[in-house]
Design an enzyme around this catalytic site. Structure first.
Site, mmCIF file in Angstrom:
data_model
loop_
_atom_site.group_PDB
_atom_site.id
_atom_site.type_symbol
_atom_site.label_atom_id
_atom_site.label_comp_id
_atom_site.label_asym_id
_atom_site.label_seq_id
_atom_site.Cartn_x
_atom_site.Cartn_y
_atom_site.Cartn_z
ATOM 1 C CD GLU A 259 0.752 -3.246 5.432
ATOM 2 O OE1 GLU A 259 -0.303 -3.879 5.551
ATOM 3 O OE2 GLU A 259 0.841 -2.213 4.756
ATOM 4 C CG HIS A 279 -3.212 -1.785 5.260
ATOM 5 N ND1 HIS A 279 -2.395 -2.599 4.520
ATOM 6 C CD2 HIS A 279 -4.183 -1.377 4.399
ATOM 7 C CE1 HIS A 279 -2.860 -2.673 3.276
ATOM 8 N NE2 HIS A 279 -3.938 -1.931 3.186
HETATM 9 N N1 NAD Z 1 -4.662 1.854 2.272
HETATM 10 C C1 NAD Z 1 -5.622 1.066 1.900
HETATM 11 O O1 NAD Z 1 -6.248 0.414 2.709
HETATM 12 C C2 NAD Z 1 -5.985 0.962 0.456
HETATM 13 C C3 NAD Z 1 -7.314 0.764 0.092
HETATM 14 C C4 NAD Z 1 -7.634 0.641 -1.246
HETATM 15 C C5 NAD Z 1 -6.624 0.709 -2.207
HETATM 16 N N2 NAD Z 1 -5.349 0.880 -1.823
HETATM 17 C C6 NAD Z 1 -4.279 1.014 -2.811
HETATM 18 O O2 NAD Z 1 -4.403 2.276 -3.449
HETATM 19 C C7 NAD Z 1 -3.790 2.233 -4.736
HETATM 20 C C8 NAD Z 1 -4.685 2.884 -5.764
HETATM 21 O O3 NAD Z 1 -5.902 2.178 -5.864
HETATM 22 P P1 NAD Z 1 -6.991 2.565 -6.990
HETATM 23 O O4 NAD Z 1 -8.196 1.760 -6.684
HETATM 24 O O5 NAD Z 1 -7.091 4.030 -7.128
HETATM 25 O O6 NAD Z 1 -6.269 1.960 -8.264
HETATM 26 P P2 NAD Z 1 -6.434 2.415 -9.784
HETATM 27 O O7 NAD Z 1 -5.957 1.273 -10.592
HETATM 28 O O8 NAD Z 1 -7.801 2.933 -10.024
HETATM 29 O O9 NAD Z 1 -5.408 3.618 -9.926
HETATM 30 C C9 NAD Z 1 -4.029 3.481 -9.928
HETATM 31 C C10 NAD Z 1 -3.455 4.570 -10.806
HETATM 32 O O10 NAD Z 1 -2.040 4.517 -10.700
HETATM 33 C C11 NAD Z 1 -1.507 4.825 -11.980
HETATM 34 N N3 NAD Z 1 -0.142 4.368 -12.078
HETATM 35 C C12 NAD Z 1 0.322 3.127 -12.362
HETATM 36 N N4 NAD Z 1 1.678 3.142 -12.361
HETATM 37 C C13 NAD Z 1 2.054 4.413 -12.089
HETATM 38 C C14 NAD Z 1 3.319 5.051 -11.952
HETATM 39 N N5 NAD Z 1 4.463 4.369 -12.117
HETATM 40 N N6 NAD Z 1 3.324 6.359 -11.649
HETATM 41 C C15 NAD Z 1 2.175 7.048 -11.478
HETATM 42 N N7 NAD Z 1 0.954 6.504 -11.606
HETATM 43 C C16 NAD Z 1 0.900 5.200 -11.899
HETATM 44 C C17 NAD Z 1 -2.461 4.136 -12.939
HETATM 45 O O11 NAD Z 1 -2.401 4.686 -14.218
HETATM 46 C C18 NAD Z 1 -3.808 4.390 -12.289
HETATM 47 O O12 NAD Z 1 -4.412 5.552 -12.800
HETATM 48 C C19 NAD Z 1 -3.481 0.756 -4.986
HETATM 49 O O13 NAD Z 1 -2.139 0.532 -4.697
HETATM 50 C C20 NAD Z 1 -4.350 0.040 -3.969
HETATM 51 O O14 NAD Z 1 -3.841 -1.217 -3.644
HETATM 52 C C21 NAD Z 1 -5.005 1.037 -0.507
HETATM 53 O O1 3PG Z 2 -5.988 -3.075 -1.379
HETATM 54 C C1 3PG Z 2 -6.884 -2.839 -0.574
HETATM 55 O O2 3PG Z 2 -8.085 -3.026 -0.833
HETATM 56 C C2 3PG Z 2 -6.533 -2.239 0.727
HETATM 57 O O3 3PG Z 2 -5.189 -2.226 0.945
HETATM 58 C C3 3PG Z 2 -7.324 -2.778 1.882
HETATM 59 O O4 3PG Z 2 -6.697 -3.844 2.522
HETATM 60 P P1 3PG Z 2 -7.499 -4.601 3.686
HETATM 61 O O5 3PG Z 2 -8.608 -5.349 3.036
HETATM 62 O O6 3PG Z 2 -6.539 -5.531 4.325
HETATM 63 O O7 3PG Z 2 -8.014 -3.579 4.621
#
Ligand code: NAD
Ligand code: 3PG
Length: 528
Positions: A259, A279
């Site tokens: 990114e 993102h």
């Molecule tokens: N797009 C965004 O801006 C954004 C925002 C927040 C979080 N995220 C991402 O979203 C994802 C999930 O976040 P969360 O807060 O729900 O995390 P979390 O830790 O609550 O949940 C992650 C889940 O993934 C499971 N997991 C781990 N390895 C696995 C595998 N190989 N196969 C299947 N499941 C598996 C875990 O058991 C857990 O239940 C993270 O990667 C986080 O960085 C992205």
């Molecule tokens: O892991 C996260 O919390 C998300 O990917 C959000 O990323 P950002 O703070 O850059 O929006």
């Protein structure tokens, strides 16, 4: 002056909290070389996903105590390098859960109803009601990969929308899945059965390129994929081809392997059935305020010497545990300092024994505290709760944990540390009394009852007339004042230990005189 660097855009509420305790410098978009150049001035760094904190940057961060990630993912921080340097890493595990879940749902709906493409076509002057006929989510099968905080919220909302829920998460129990009305399936079956698949798992070496060309080919041609988790989990070139060639009906991505997304990424050439956002999962006003406050409060607390509630690199030691176990951790640390100074050399093995009521406390924080105390004798302030276990491991120290709930010595139980080193073995036991006072209750199995104090002298000697008087005289000659004295012995005229609490430090010349007294076997000055 304490200084905090904020290197990504964060909500003003976070800046206001940090400003209560530090000078806050907001410098976003710094190239890595520049960040490396200035990081040495800062006590704390606050970031989002825009800053990559490499080992190189951590190496240059001489004063850094904490890295705060205003969000969930810490894959842009070299956490092992931070741990090694004793830098705490904290995040906001829940602050943006709803925002990310709602973005995944928004992408699913956008894809199903071609919202972005229909909008672009209308804005360009068109009125195309034929091309953009969509599908309903109602009664379709949604496969959630990763049923954690975000995946679970998506599942709840999707269930309310009438979708049938499938999930793959190797760490979720069948009971939890049943409670959520979700059918757990192996990954291959989920990909083959689902009409929509949404990814909510972390990027790890195991999940890199998990969704590759082969797996995409197993999806139904009518199925759609959403990735709002992490880039790199999906093979982007393979996905672009699968959407372009109709292997699957569509895809929506919020996150990318690299990114910002490269200008020449194959994804940018797919004209239809692909929705891309930059993102934006956590980009809501509410989530940004949540994560900024959550992380800024933790940075503020740590800078004030308080524990953080969401430490990534000291598992099991959050603010709640620290508060509950405060005197017990203090005891473990003190006994660690004591045993290392009695050992007087490199310890190869440490046994941490939780006796009686002490065995009801979590072991890990007490072990970490004991190691911190033990290593602080040699490493001073560079050792902390973050790097104590790692430093012990790197030094080849074998750590044994024993719980002996049946032992009954004190009402609140006791903690015993036993060390093995090239210079011999030592053990110290201590307890936390009802008033929260710490006591050393035995040394090398000799019973004592001593309140730890800053300067102490421990001797091992023959229990014979005159020896205590001689030690007293030597201390007096060196102008070292005795605050209290305790002798512990098991048999009359056998071996004994003496513990002296002193008002002054022990000069080396005094120690030589103590060693010269007939009957003294060992003498160890201790500074706590
Ligand atoms: N797009 C965004 O801006 C954004 C925002 C927040 C979080 N995220 C991402 O979203 C994802 C999930 O976040 P969360 O807060 O729900 O995390 P979390 O830790 O609550 O949940 C992650 C889940 O993934 C499971 N997991 C781990 N390895 C696995 C595998 N190989 N196969 C299947 N499941 C598996 C875990 O058991 C857990 O239940 C993270 O990667 C986080 O960085 C992205
Ligand atoms: O892991 C996260 O919390 C998300 O990917 C959000 O990323 P950002 O703070 O850059 O929006």
């Amino acid at each position: 002056m304490t200084k905090v660097l904020v290197s990504d855009p964060i909500d003003q509420a976070g800046i206001d909290i940090l400003s209560q305790v530090a000078q806050v410098d907001l410098r976003t978009g710094l190239p890595p070389e520049q960040l490396r150049e200035i990081i040495g001035d800062y006590d704390a760094l606050m970031i989002r996903s825009g800053t990559t904190v490499t080992a190189d940057i951590i190496e240059a961060a001489d004063k850094l105590r904490i890295i705060g990630r205003a969000g969930v993912g810490v894959d842009n921080v070299d956490v092992p390098a931070a741990t090694k340097r004793g830098v705490l890493v904290v995040n906001s595990p829940e602050g943006n859960t709803i925002a990310a879940a709602e973005h995944a749902l928004a992408l699913m709906l956008s894809l199903s109803r071609h919202v972005p493409h229909a909008h672009a076509s209308t804005m360009a002057g068109g009125w195309d009601r034929k091309t953009y006929v969509g599908n309903e989510l109602y009664k379709k099968k949604l496969g959630v990969v990763g049923l954690g905080k975000i995946g679970s919220h998506v599942a709840r909302v999707a269930t309310a929308m009438g979708m049938e829920l499938l999930a793959y998460d190797p760490f979720v129990s069948p009971e939890r899945a049943q409670q959520m009305q979700v059918k757990l399936l192996p990954l291959a079956e989920l990909f083959a059965e689902a009409d929509y698949i949404t990814l909510h798992l972390p990027r790890t070496p195991d999940t890199e390129n998990l969704v590759n060309a082969a797996l995409l080919r197993t999806m139904k041609p009518t199925a759609r994929l959403v990735n709002c988790a992490r880039g790199g989990i999906v093979d982007e070139a393979a996905l672009a081809e699968a959407v372009e060639q109709g292997v699957i009906a569509g895809a929506a991505l919020d996150v990318y392997a690299k990114e910002p997304l490269a200008a020449d990424s194959p994804l940018r050439t797919v004209r239809e059935r692909l929705v891309l956002t930059p993102h934006l999962g956590a980009s809501t006003t509410e989530a940004q305020e949540n994560v900024a406050i959550d992380v800024a409060e933790q940075i503020r607390d740590v800078l004030l010497g308080l524990p953080a509630r969401s430490a990534v690199n000291i598992p099991g030691l959050n603010a709640e545990v620290m508060e509950q176990l405060k005197p017990h951790l203090q005891l473990a640390e003190t006994l660690g300092q004591l045993v290392s100074q009695l050992a007087g050399g490199a310890i190869s093995e440490l046994e941490v024994r939780l006796q009686g009521e002490f065995a009801s406390h979590p072991t890990q924080p007490l072990v970490v505290a004991a190691l911190k105390g033990m290593l602080s004798t040699a490493l001073g302030d560079s050792i902390n709760y973050v790097n104590a276990s790692l430093e012990a491991k790197d030094r080849g120290i074998h750590v044994l944990e024993v719980k002996d709930a049946a032992s009954r010595d004190y009402a609140g139980g006791s903690l015993q540390l036993s060390s093995r080193s090239s210079k011999g073995n030592h053990s110290v036991t201590g307890a936390v009394f009802a008033d929260g006072e710490l006591r050393v209750t035995s040394i090398d199995e000799f019973p004592v009852n001593v309140t730890p104090s800053r300067h102490m002298l421990f001797t091992r000697h023959r229990d014979m007339p005159g020896i205590i008087g001689q030690i007293g005289s030597v201390l007096g000659e060196h102008n070292v004042n005795i605050a209290s004295m305790q002798v512990g012995r098991r048999i009359v005229r056998g071996d004994a230990v003496m513990v002296l609490s002193l008002d002054d430090p022990i000069p080396p010349s005094l120690l030589a005189c103590v060693h010269a007294i007939n009957g003294i076997q060992e003498a160890h000055p201790v500074t706590l």
